[in-house]
Scaffold this motif. Sequence first.
Motif, PDB file in Angstrom:
ATOM      1  N   LEU A   1       7.079  48.874 -58.600  1.00 20.56           N
ATOM      2  CA  LEU A   1       6.238  47.727 -58.942  1.00 20.56           C
ATOM      3  C   LEU A   1       6.278  46.674 -57.840  1.00 20.56           C
ATOM      4  CD1 LEU A   1       6.926  47.300 -62.761  1.00 20.56           C
ATOM      5  CD2 LEU A   1       4.809  48.073 -61.664  1.00 20.56           C
ATOM      6  N   PHE A   2       7.449  46.436 -57.277  1.00 19.32           N
ATOM      7  CA  PHE A   2       7.541  45.487 -56.166  1.00 19.32           C
ATOM      8  C   PHE A   2       6.739  45.990 -54.970  1.00 19.32           C
ATOM      9  CE2 PHE A   2       9.318  43.747 -52.306  1.00 19.32           C
ATOM     10  CZ  PHE A   2       9.499  42.403 -52.607  1.00 19.32           C
ATOM     11  N   LEU A   3       6.863  47.280 -54.670  1.00 18.61           N
ATOM     12  CA  LEU A   3       6.132  47.844 -53.534  1.00 18.61           C
ATOM     13  C   LEU A   3       4.628  47.816 -53.762  1.00 18.61           C
ATOM     14  CD1 LEU A   3       8.401  50.920 -52.737  1.00 18.61           C
ATOM     15  CD2 LEU A   3       8.163  48.837 -51.376  1.00 18.61           C
ATOM     16  N   PHE A   4       4.209  48.098 -54.980  1.00 22.72           N
ATOM     17  CA  PHE A   4       2.776  48.113 -55.274  1.00 22.72           C
ATOM     18  C   PHE A   4       2.161  46.732 -55.050  1.00 22.72           C
ATOM     19  CE2 PHE A   4      -0.664  47.315 -58.315  1.00 22.72           C
ATOM     20  CZ  PHE A   4      -1.573  48.285 -57.917  1.00 22.72           C
ATOM     21  N   PHE A   5       2.761  45.721 -55.652  1.00 25.79           N
ATOM     22  CA  PHE A   5       2.205  44.381 -55.499  1.00 25.79           C
ATOM     23  C   PHE A   5       2.420  43.856 -54.082  1.00 25.79           C
ATOM     24  CE2 PHE A   5       2.813  44.478 -60.163  1.00 25.79           C
ATOM     25  CZ  PHE A   5       1.519  44.161 -60.538  1.00 25.79           C
ATOM     26  N   GLY A   6       3.529  44.243 -53.463  1.00 26.39           N
ATOM     27  CA  GLY A   6       3.759  43.824 -52.083  1.00 26.39           C
ATOM     28  C   GLY A   6       2.747  44.415 -51.128  1.00 26.39           C
ATOM     29  N   HIS A   7       2.448  45.706 -51.282  1.00 27.64           N
ATOM     30  CA  HIS A   7       1.437  46.330 -50.439  1.00 27.64           C
ATOM     31  C   HIS A   7       0.055  45.733 -50.709  1.00 27.64           C
ATOM     32  CE1 HIS A   7       4.464  49.266 -49.371  1.00 27.64           C
ATOM     33  NE2 HIS A   7       3.608  49.901 -48.582  1.00 27.64           N
ATOM     34  N   THR A   8      -0.261  45.505 -51.977  1.00 19.79           N
ATOM     35  CA  THR A   8      -1.577  44.971 -52.326  1.00 19.79           C
ATOM     36  C   THR A   8      -1.788  43.588 -51.716  1.00 19.79           C
ATOM     37  OG1 THR A   8      -1.562  46.211 -54.406  1.00 19.79           O
ATOM     38  CG2 THR A   8      -3.120  44.380 -54.220  1.00 19.79           C
ATOM     39  N   VAL A   9      -0.820  42.707 -51.915  1.00 22.66           N
ATOM     40  CA  VAL A   9      -0.945  41.349 -51.382  1.00 22.66           C
ATOM     41  C   VAL A   9      -0.836  41.351 -49.861  1.00 22.66           C
ATOM     42  CG1 VAL A   9       0.098  39.043 -51.352  1.00 22.66           C
ATOM     43  CG2 VAL A   9      -0.065  40.319 -53.504  1.00 22.66           C
ATOM     44  N   GLY A  10       0.123  42.114 -49.344  1.00 19.35           N
ATOM     45  CA  GLY A  10       0.347  42.114 -47.900  1.00 19.35           C
ATOM     46  C   GLY A  10      -0.807  42.677 -47.100  1.00 19.35           C
ATOM     47  N   MET A  11      -1.429  43.735 -47.609  1.00 17.34           N
ATOM     48  CA  MET A  11      -2.497  44.377 -46.847  1.00 17.34           C
ATOM     49  C   MET A  11      -3.850  43.724 -47.062  1.00 17.34           C
ATOM     50  SD  MET A  11      -1.780  48.472 -46.792  1.00 17.34           S
ATOM     51  CE  MET A  11      -3.102  48.646 -45.590  1.00 17.34           C
ATOM     52  N   LEU A  12      -4.088  43.202 -48.253  1.00 19.53           N
ATOM     53  CA  LEU A  12      -5.429  42.719 -48.568  1.00 19.53           C
ATOM     54  C   LEU A  12      -5.576  41.202 -48.424  1.00 19.53           C
ATOM     55  CD1 LEU A  12      -6.303  44.938 -51.661  1.00 19.53           C
ATOM     56  CD2 LEU A  12      -6.633  45.391 -49.225  1.00 19.53           C
ATOM     57  N   THR A  13      -4.518  40.506 -48.048  1.00 21.96           N
ATOM     58  CA  THR A  13      -4.610  39.063 -47.813  1.00 21.96           C
ATOM     59  C   THR A  13      -4.971  38.812 -46.356  1.00 21.96           C
ATOM     60  OG1 THR A  13      -2.932  38.628 -49.493  1.00 21.96           O
ATOM     61  CG2 THR A  13      -3.414  36.850 -47.937  1.00 21.96           C
ATOM     62  N   PRO A  14      -6.095  38.183 -46.076  1.00 17.63           N
ATOM     63  CA  PRO A  14      -6.482  37.908 -44.679  1.00 17.63           C
ATOM     64  C   PRO A  14      -5.438  37.060 -43.963  1.00 17.63           C
ATOM     65  CG  PRO A  14      -8.327  37.553 -46.173  1.00 17.63           C
ATOM     66  CD  PRO A  14      -7.115  37.743 -47.036  1.00 17.63           C
ATOM     67  N   HIS A  15      -5.261  37.331 -42.682  1.00 18.30           N
ATOM     68  CA  HIS A  15      -4.223  36.664 -41.898  1.00 18.30           C
ATOM     69  C   HIS A  15      -4.442  35.152 -41.814  1.00 18.30           C
ATOM     70  CE1 HIS A  15      -1.106  36.050 -38.970  1.00 18.30           C
ATOM     71  NE2 HIS A  15      -1.954  35.672 -38.041  1.00 18.30           N
ATOM     72  N   PHE A  16      -5.675  34.711 -41.814  1.00 12.91           N
ATOM     73  CA  PHE A  16      -5.934  33.286 -41.631  1.00 12.91           C
ATOM     74  C   PHE A  16      -5.452  32.451 -42.821  1.00 12.91           C
ATOM     75  CE2 PHE A  16      -9.767  34.713 -43.868  1.00 12.91           C
ATOM     76  CZ  PHE A  16      -9.953  33.713 -44.810  1.00 12.91           C
ATOM     77  N   LEU A  17      -5.195  33.085 -43.952  1.00  8.02           N
ATOM     78  CA  LEU A  17      -4.734  32.340 -45.122  1.00  8.02           C
ATOM     79  C   LEU A  17      -3.266  31.928 -45.012  1.00  8.02           C
ATOM     80  CD1 LEU A  17      -6.448  34.261 -48.074  1.00  8.02           C
ATOM     81  CD2 LEU A  17      -7.123  32.083 -47.040  1.00  8.02           C
ATOM     82  N   TYR A  18      -2.499  32.622 -44.184  1.00  7.91           N
ATOM     83  CA  TYR A  18      -1.078  32.297 -44.086  1.00  7.91           C
ATOM     84  C   TYR A  18      -0.593  32.089 -42.645  1.00  7.91           C
ATOM     85  CZ  TYR A  18      -0.753  37.314 -43.069  1.00  7.91           C
ATOM     86  OH  TYR A  18      -0.922  38.553 -42.535  1.00  7.91           O
ATOM     87  N   GLU A  19      -1.471  32.203 -41.660  1.00  5.76           N
ATOM     88  CA  GLU A  19      -1.029  32.106 -40.277  1.00  5.76           C
ATOM     89  C   GLU A  19      -0.505  30.721 -39.903  1.00  5.76           C
ATOM     90  OE1 GLU A  19      -4.219  32.819 -37.595  1.00  5.76           O
ATOM     91  OE2 GLU A  19      -5.621  31.479 -38.611  1.00  5.76           O
ATOM     92  N   HIS A  20      -0.841  29.703 -40.681  1.00  4.68           N
ATOM     93  CA  HIS A  20      -0.394  28.345 -40.368  1.00  4.68           C
ATOM     94  C   HIS A  20       1.069  28.123 -40.734  1.00  4.68           C
ATOM     95  CE1 HIS A  20      -4.464  27.204 -39.376  1.00  4.68           C
ATOM     96  NE2 HIS A  20      -4.887  27.641 -40.554  1.00  4.68           N
ATOM     97  N   PHE A  21       1.623  28.930 -41.620  1.00  3.81           N
ATOM     98  CA  PHE A  21       3.026  28.749 -42.003  1.00  3.81           C
ATOM     99  C   PHE A  21       3.849  30.023 -41.867  1.00  3.81           C
ATOM    100  CE2 PHE A  21       0.534  29.747 -45.771  1.00  3.81           C
ATOM    101  CZ  PHE A  21       1.245  30.781 -46.361  1.00  3.81           C
ATOM    102  N   MET A  22       3.227  31.132 -41.461  1.00  7.43           N
ATOM    103  CA  MET A  22       3.970  32.377 -41.261  1.00  7.43           C
ATOM    104  C   MET A  22       3.303  33.212 -40.187  1.00  7.43           C
ATOM    105  SD  MET A  22       4.874  35.463 -43.962  1.00  7.43           S
ATOM    106  CE  MET A  22       5.906  34.400 -44.969  1.00  7.43           C
ATOM    107  N   SER A  23       4.059  33.582 -39.182  1.00  6.38           N
ATOM    108  CA  SER A  23       3.511  34.407 -38.099  1.00  6.38           C
ATOM    109  C   SER A  23       3.463  35.868 -38.539  1.00  6.38           C
ATOM    110  CB  SER A  23       4.377  34.277 -36.857  1.00  6.38           C
ATOM    111  OG  SER A  23       5.678  34.797 -37.091  1.00  6.38           O
ATOM    112  N   ALA A  24       2.721  36.660 -37.767  1.00 11.40           N
ATOM    113  CA  ALA A  24       2.626  38.085 -38.082  1.00 11.40           C
ATOM    114  C   ALA A  24       3.986  38.765 -37.963  1.00 11.40           C
ATOM    115  CB  ALA A  24       1.613  38.751 -37.161  1.00 11.40           C
ATOM    116  N   GLY A  25       4.783  38.351 -36.962  1.00 13.90           N
ATOM    117  CA  GLY A  25       6.116  38.928 -36.798  1.00 13.90           C
ATOM    118  C   GLY A  25       7.034  38.601 -37.966  1.00 13.90           C
ATOM    119  N   ALA A  26       6.973  37.351 -38.457  1.00 10.20           N
ATOM    120  CA  ALA A  26       7.806  36.958 -39.589  1.00 10.20           C
ATOM    121  C   ALA A  26       7.392  37.721 -40.855  1.00 10.20           C
ATOM    122  CB  ALA A  26       7.691  35.452 -39.817  1.00 10.20           C
TER     123      ALA A  26
END
Length: 243
Positions: free
Chosen positions: A61-86
């Motif tokens: 369940l953690f992996l499912f929601f993690g993959h869903t949010v991680g892959m389908l969330t556009p980078h510009f929504l979080y790039e201001h407080f989290m880098s791609a490397g982080a």
Amino acid sequence: MTAWLDTLLFGIYPYICLAVFFIGSWARFDRDQYTWKSDSSQLLRTGSLRWGSNLFHIGVLFLFFGHTVGMLTPHFLYEHFMSAGAKQLMAMVSGGIAGTLGFIGLSILLHRRLSDERIRATSKVSDILILVLLWLQLALGLATIPLSAQHLDGSMMMKLAEWGQRVVTFRSGGVELLAEAGWIFKAHMFLGMSIFLIFPFTRLVHVWSGFGTLAYVLRPYQVVRARRLNLPPGHMQSQDRRA
């Protein structure tokens, strides 16, 4: 891998899997509701099921929601407080822990189903097949962690996420992003899509019911009315005294 095969596996195959996933699930619910269940074998053997099932469901369940949010969330929504490397480092650590828990739990469940004669006798081919495929999928997912550690800038993760976003938004150009992806990444993605393909034909359909229970949160309260609406006040108390 040749370009035409990449196009077939990662440009066309995803839509085949998604179409079968949604249409097949709807058709099974509409036509075969008596088969819409998890087919639990808890009555046959409880001990190892408790450990295996809990570990597996927590991890998956953690992996499912993690993959869903991680892959389908556009980078510009979080790039201001989290880098791609982080983000990649966080995914490697959390995904590694969850994947290990799920892998251990699934290994217990697979051993239980194959080693117990009663459970083996009551198991369908699809029951064993889906456990094996999920076991391989978790193993491949854990195998991607050392590869991800070789490029901690998050560049490959961004390409994989962009591929997923282009698939669900029906945009072209996603296949080209996978040109530099290793075969383990591609095998992990292909097997993941294949699980969606066979999902409607296995016991995994009970996952829909799990999400369906969320509707109870929004359901209005049940109103219960007394059948004896015209009785005078204190009628029930007087009956109790006579009894």
